[in-house]
Write a protein that holds these residues in place. Structure first.
Motif, PDB file in Angstrom:
ATOM      1  N   SER A  80      -5.561  -3.283  -2.389  1.00 35.62           N
ATOM      2  CA  SER A  80      -4.795  -3.401  -0.911  1.00 35.62           C
ATOM      3  C   SER A  80      -3.658  -3.132  -0.235  1.00 35.62           C
ATOM      4  O   SER A  80      -3.234  -3.091   0.296  1.00 35.62           O
ATOM      5  N   TRP A  81      -2.704  -1.972  -1.415  1.00 33.80           N
ATOM      6  CA  TRP A  81      -2.373  -1.458  -1.464  1.00 33.80           C
ATOM      7  C   TRP A  81      -2.923  -0.066  -1.133  1.00 33.80           C
ATOM      8  O   TRP A  81      -1.742   1.180  -0.688  1.00 33.80           O
ATOM      9  N   ALA A  82      -4.341   0.521  -1.496  1.00 38.07           N
ATOM     10  CA  ALA A  82      -4.720   1.776  -1.301  1.00 38.07           C
ATOM     11  C   ALA A  82      -3.701   2.745   0.129  1.00 38.07           C
ATOM     12  O   ALA A  82      -3.194   3.384  -0.520  1.00 38.07           O
ATOM     13  N   SER A  83      -3.894   1.894   1.351  1.00 40.22           N
ATOM     14  CA  SER A  83      -3.404   2.609   2.170  1.00 40.22           C
ATOM     15  C   SER A  83      -2.103   2.944   1.781  1.00 40.22           C
ATOM     16  O   SER A  83      -1.131   4.129   2.012  1.00 40.22           O
ATOM     17  N   TYR A  84      -1.356   2.429   1.406  1.00 37.19           N
ATOM     18  CA  TYR A  84      -0.037   2.427   1.108  1.00 37.19           C
ATOM     19  C   TYR A  84       0.163   4.033   0.702  1.00 37.19           C
ATOM     20  O   TYR A  84       1.583   4.549   0.465  1.00 37.19           O
ATOM     21  N   TRP A  85      -0.341   3.851  -0.172  1.00 38.43           N
ATOM     22  CA  TRP A  85      -0.160   5.129  -1.714  1.00 38.43           C
ATOM     23  C   TRP A  85      -1.126   6.483  -1.531  1.00 38.43           C
ATOM     24  O   TRP A  85      -0.412   7.326  -1.787  1.00 38.43           O
ATOM     25  N   ARG A  86      -1.656   6.146  -0.260  1.00 32.98           N
ATOM     26  CA  ARG A  86      -2.419   7.035   0.040  1.00 32.98           C
ATOM     27  C   ARG A  86      -1.339   7.373   0.964  1.00 32.98           C
ATOM     28  O   ARG A  86      -1.628   9.111   0.818  1.00 32.98           O
ATOM     29  N   ALA A  87      -1.294   7.234   1.653  1.00 36.90           N
ATOM     30  CA  ALA A  87      -0.194   7.558   2.973  1.00 36.90           C
ATOM     31  C   ALA A  87       1.345   8.317   2.069  1.00 36.90           C
ATOM     32  O   ALA A  87       1.851   9.873   2.450  1.00 36.90           O
ATOM     33  N   ARG A  88       1.271   7.944   1.170  1.00 40.19           N
ATOM     34  CA  ARG A  88       3.021   8.450  -0.011  1.00 40.19           C
ATOM     35  C   ARG A  88       2.667   9.804  -0.375  1.00 40.19           C
ATOM     36  O   ARG A  88       3.227  10.608  -0.792  1.00 40.19           O
ATOM     37  N   VAL A  89       0.869   9.838  -0.990  1.00 43.48           N
ATOM     38  CA  VAL A  89       0.629  10.754  -1.441  1.00 43.48           C
ATOM     39  C   VAL A  89       0.741  11.921  -0.125  1.00 43.48           C
ATOM     40  O   VAL A  89       0.857  13.217  -0.054  1.00 43.48           O
ATOM     41  N   ALA A  90       0.015  11.647   0.952  1.00 43.35           N
ATOM     42  CA  ALA A  90      -0.153  12.762   2.253  1.00 43.35           C
ATOM     43  C   ALA A  90       1.369  13.461   2.494  1.00 43.35           C
ATOM     44  O   ALA A  90       1.247  14.407   2.740  1.00 43.35           O
ATOM     45  N   GLU A  91       2.858  12.571   2.368  1.00 40.42           N
ATOM     46  CA  GLU A  91       3.510  12.661   2.802  1.00 40.42           C
ATOM     47  C   GLU A  91       4.396  13.950   1.960  1.00 40.42           C
ATOM     48  O   GLU A  91       4.994  14.251   1.750  1.00 40.42           O
ATOM     49  N   GLY A  92       3.873  14.015   0.438  1.00 40.82           N
ATOM     50  CA  GLY A  92       4.318  14.648  -0.735  1.00 40.82           C
ATOM     51  C   GLY A  92       5.076  14.447  -1.381  1.00 40.82           C
ATOM     52  O   GLY A  92       5.995  14.968  -2.297  1.00 40.82           O
ATOM     53  N   HIS A  93       5.275  13.269  -1.741  1.00 38.36           N
ATOM     54  CA  HIS A  93       5.911  12.361  -3.002  1.00 38.36           C
ATOM     55  C   HIS A  93       5.682  12.391  -4.022  1.00 38.36           C
ATOM     56  O   HIS A  93       4.788  13.505  -4.128  1.00 38.36           O
ATOM     57  N   ALA A  94       6.097  12.185  -5.196  1.00 38.25           N
ATOM     58  CA  ALA A  94       6.593  12.578  -7.169  1.00 38.25           C
ATOM     59  C   ALA A  94       5.830  11.286  -7.338  1.00 38.25           C
ATOM     60  O   ALA A  94       6.609  10.458  -6.617  1.00 38.25           O
ATOM     61  N   PHE A  95       4.631  10.608  -8.319  1.00 39.01           N
ATOM     62  CA  PHE A  95       3.858   9.697  -8.550  1.00 39.01           C
ATOM     63  C   PHE A  95       4.326  10.000 -10.469  1.00 39.01           C
ATOM     64  O   PHE A  95       4.420  10.376 -10.837  1.00 39.01           O
ATOM     65  N   GLY A  96       4.839   8.560 -10.839  1.00 38.02           N
ATOM     66  CA  GLY A  96       4.565   8.575 -11.922  1.00 38.02           C
ATOM     67  C   GLY A  96       4.492   6.742 -13.044  1.00 38.02           C
ATOM     68  O   GLY A  96       4.246   6.039 -12.607  1.00 38.02           O
ATOM     69  N   SER A  97       3.959   6.914 -13.922  1.00 37.11           N
ATOM     70  CA  SER A  97       3.775   5.583 -14.467  1.00 37.11           C
ATOM     71  C   SER A  97       4.741   4.673 -14.555  1.00 37.11           C
ATOM     72  O   SER A  97       5.609   5.266 -15.061  1.00 37.11           O
ATOM     73  N   HIS A  98       4.779   4.026 -14.721  1.00 37.84           N
ATOM     74  CA  HIS A  98       5.576   2.861 -14.697  1.00 37.84           C
ATOM     75  C   HIS A  98       5.059   1.254 -16.011  1.00 37.84           C
ATOM     76  O   HIS A  98       6.024   0.068 -15.502  1.00 37.84           O
ATOM     77  N   THR A  99       4.531   1.842 -16.978  1.00 36.55           N
ATOM     78  CA  THR A  99       3.602   1.001 -17.383  1.00 36.55           C
ATOM     79  C   THR A  99       2.243   0.354 -16.774  1.00 36.55           C
ATOM     80  O   THR A  99       2.649   0.142 -15.479  1.00 36.55           O
ATOM     81  N   TRP A 100       1.336  -0.411 -17.502  1.00 40.68           N
ATOM     82  CA  TRP A 100       0.420  -1.050 -16.457  1.00 40.68           C
ATOM     83  C   TRP A 100       1.183  -2.844 -16.410  1.00 40.68           C
ATOM     84  O   TRP A 100       0.900  -2.747 -15.172  1.00 40.68           O
ATOM     85  N   ARG A 101       1.697  -3.179 -17.372  1.00 44.11           N
ATOM     86  CA  ARG A 101       1.626  -4.619 -17.125  1.00 44.11           C
ATOM     87  C   ARG A 101       3.313  -4.335 -16.823  1.00 44.11           C
ATOM     88  O   ARG A 101       3.991  -6.046 -17.105  1.00 44.11           O
ATOM     89  N   HIS A 102       4.080  -3.761 -16.737  1.00 45.73           N
ATOM     90  CA  HIS A 102       5.401  -3.999 -17.133  1.00 45.73           C
ATOM     91  C   HIS A 102       6.196  -4.649 -17.845  1.00 45.73           C
ATOM     92  O   HIS A 102       6.980  -5.316 -17.799  1.00 45.73           O
ATOM     93  N   GLY A 103       5.285  -5.057 -19.484  1.00 47.73           N
ATOM     94  CA  GLY A 103       6.937  -5.166 -20.633  1.00 47.73           C
ATOM     95  C   GLY A 103       7.567  -4.467 -20.236  1.00 47.73           C
ATOM     96  O   GLY A 103       7.879  -3.055 -20.059  1.00 47.73           O
ATOM     97  N   SER A 104       8.184  -4.908 -21.611  1.00 47.24           N
ATOM     98  CA  SER A 104       9.109  -3.966 -22.301  1.00 47.24           C
ATOM     99  C   SER A 104       9.578  -3.404 -23.642  1.00 47.24           C
ATOM    100  O   SER A 104       8.783  -4.431 -24.332  1.00 47.24           O
ATOM    101  N   PHE A 105       9.404  -2.477 -23.654  1.00 46.41           N
ATOM    102  CA  PHE A 105       9.667  -1.974 -25.226  1.00 46.41           C
ATOM    103  C   PHE A 105      10.555  -2.247 -26.169  1.00 46.41           C
ATOM    104  O   PHE A 105      11.964  -1.739 -25.481  1.00 46.41           O
ATOM    105  N   ARG A 106      10.265  -3.257 -26.951  1.00 47.50           N
ATOM    106  CA  ARG A 106      12.209  -3.311 -27.723  1.00 47.50           C
ATOM    107  C   ARG A 106      11.949  -3.121 -28.719  1.00 47.50           C
ATOM    108  O   ARG A 106      13.897  -2.414 -28.969  1.00 47.50           O
ATOM    109  N   SER A 107      11.507  -2.058 -29.890  1.00 49.44           N
ATOM    110  CA  SER A 107      11.796  -2.448 -31.387  1.00 49.44           C
ATOM    111  C   SER A 107      10.719  -1.672 -31.721  1.00 49.44           C
ATOM    112  O   SER A 107       9.420  -1.943 -31.537  1.00 49.44           O
ATOM    113  N   ASP A 108      10.567  -0.923 -33.208  1.00 47.36           N
ATOM    114  CA  ASP A 108      10.060  -0.142 -33.082  1.00 47.36           C
ATOM    115  C   ASP A 108       9.765  -0.606 -34.915  1.00 47.36           C
ATOM    116  O   ASP A 108      10.431  -1.596 -35.549  1.00 47.36           O
TER     117      ASP A 108
END
Length: 249
Positions: A80-108
């Motif tokens: 449902s958000w495909a058209s939104y992201w396609r439009a941003r790609v066409a505008e020339g923005h950059a994109f990165g991963s924010h993880t998939w599940r938006h979890g928090s990396f707590r400790s090693d």
């Protein structure tokens, strides 16, 4: 001068003028500094208005994407958000991963990482699982837009660990945080951090090279900061700042 020579000279001058490339005063003015606007998905409530503001100002930003629940009841990387992201790609923005599940990396722990999910559950991830958590958003973005993410990522909340950073780097993702002055505060309570205060703070403190961070929508703020993006960009431009995207070297 004979009339025919006058006409010839006029024609030559007219044909030459467009090639003189006389810049306007704004384009000729040197930037006093460069800022990097970045947006995390959040609940996407203001995604469209933020995109409109960026387009109106001719500013390119860097978006960090996770499969977060949105204010319309779906998720940010649903079809449902495909058209939104396609439009941003066409505008020339950059994109990165924010993880998939938006979890928090707590400790090693040894060679592994404790990863706390939004529902409170914790998983133990090895390096391969960390990569999969970043790559899943990358693969999904390509399915939606035909374009891979840039080799960038941002940890939710900015929380990283040495193992997490090493795993991400090994699978090709460079972490992008933000400058202290670049924290716009759009997730802070609006009663104690009203928009005019946050706006003026950003205008006063941002400096050359700062990475600026906000969200496309946030659950925790009653009075959204998103409408302040317009005066923020205008004010920063008036101070001589230019804008660029973050792209890995």
């Amino acid at each position: 001068m004979k009339p025919e020579l006058q006409h010839l000279l006029l024609a030559l001058l007219t044909s030459t003028l467009p090639a003189l490339a006389i810049p306007d005063a704004h384009a000729a003015a040197a930037c006093k500094g460069t800022l990097y606007l970045t947006f995390d998905t959040g609940n996407m409530r203001h995604a469209e208005s933020i995109a409109d503001t960026l387009a109106r100002h001719g500013v390119k930003a860097t978006f960090f994407l996770a499969q977060e629940e949105t204010s319309r009841g779906d998720h940010a990387l649903d079809a449902s958000w495909a058209s939104y992201w396609r439009a941003r790609v066409a505008e020339g923005h950059a994109f990165g991963s924010h993880t998939w599940r938006h979890g928090s990396f707590r400790s090693d722990s040894g060679q592994q990482v404790r990863y706390r999910l939004p529902d409170g559950h914790t998983e133990i991830l090895d390096a391969r699982a960390v990569c999969e958590e970043l790559q899943r958003s990358d693969v999904r973005f390509q399915e939606l837009t035909g374009r891979r993410l840039d080799p960038l990522w941002r940890a939710p909340g900015g929380r990283t660990t040495p193992n997490t950073l090493a795993a991400a780097q090994a699978c090709g993702y460079q972490h992008v945080g933000w400058a202290p002055a670049g924290f716009l505060g759009d997730e802070l309570p609006s009663d104690t951090y009203p928009n005019p205060v946050l706006l003026q703070r950003a205008l006063d403190r941002l400096k050359d090279g700062d990475i600026v961070m906000a969200h496309l929508g946030i659950w925790s703020r009653k009075d959204p900061f998103a409408p302040m993006l317009d005066p923020l960009i205008s004010g920063l431009k008036n101070k001589g700042f230019c804008f660029a995207t973050r792209r890995a070297p």
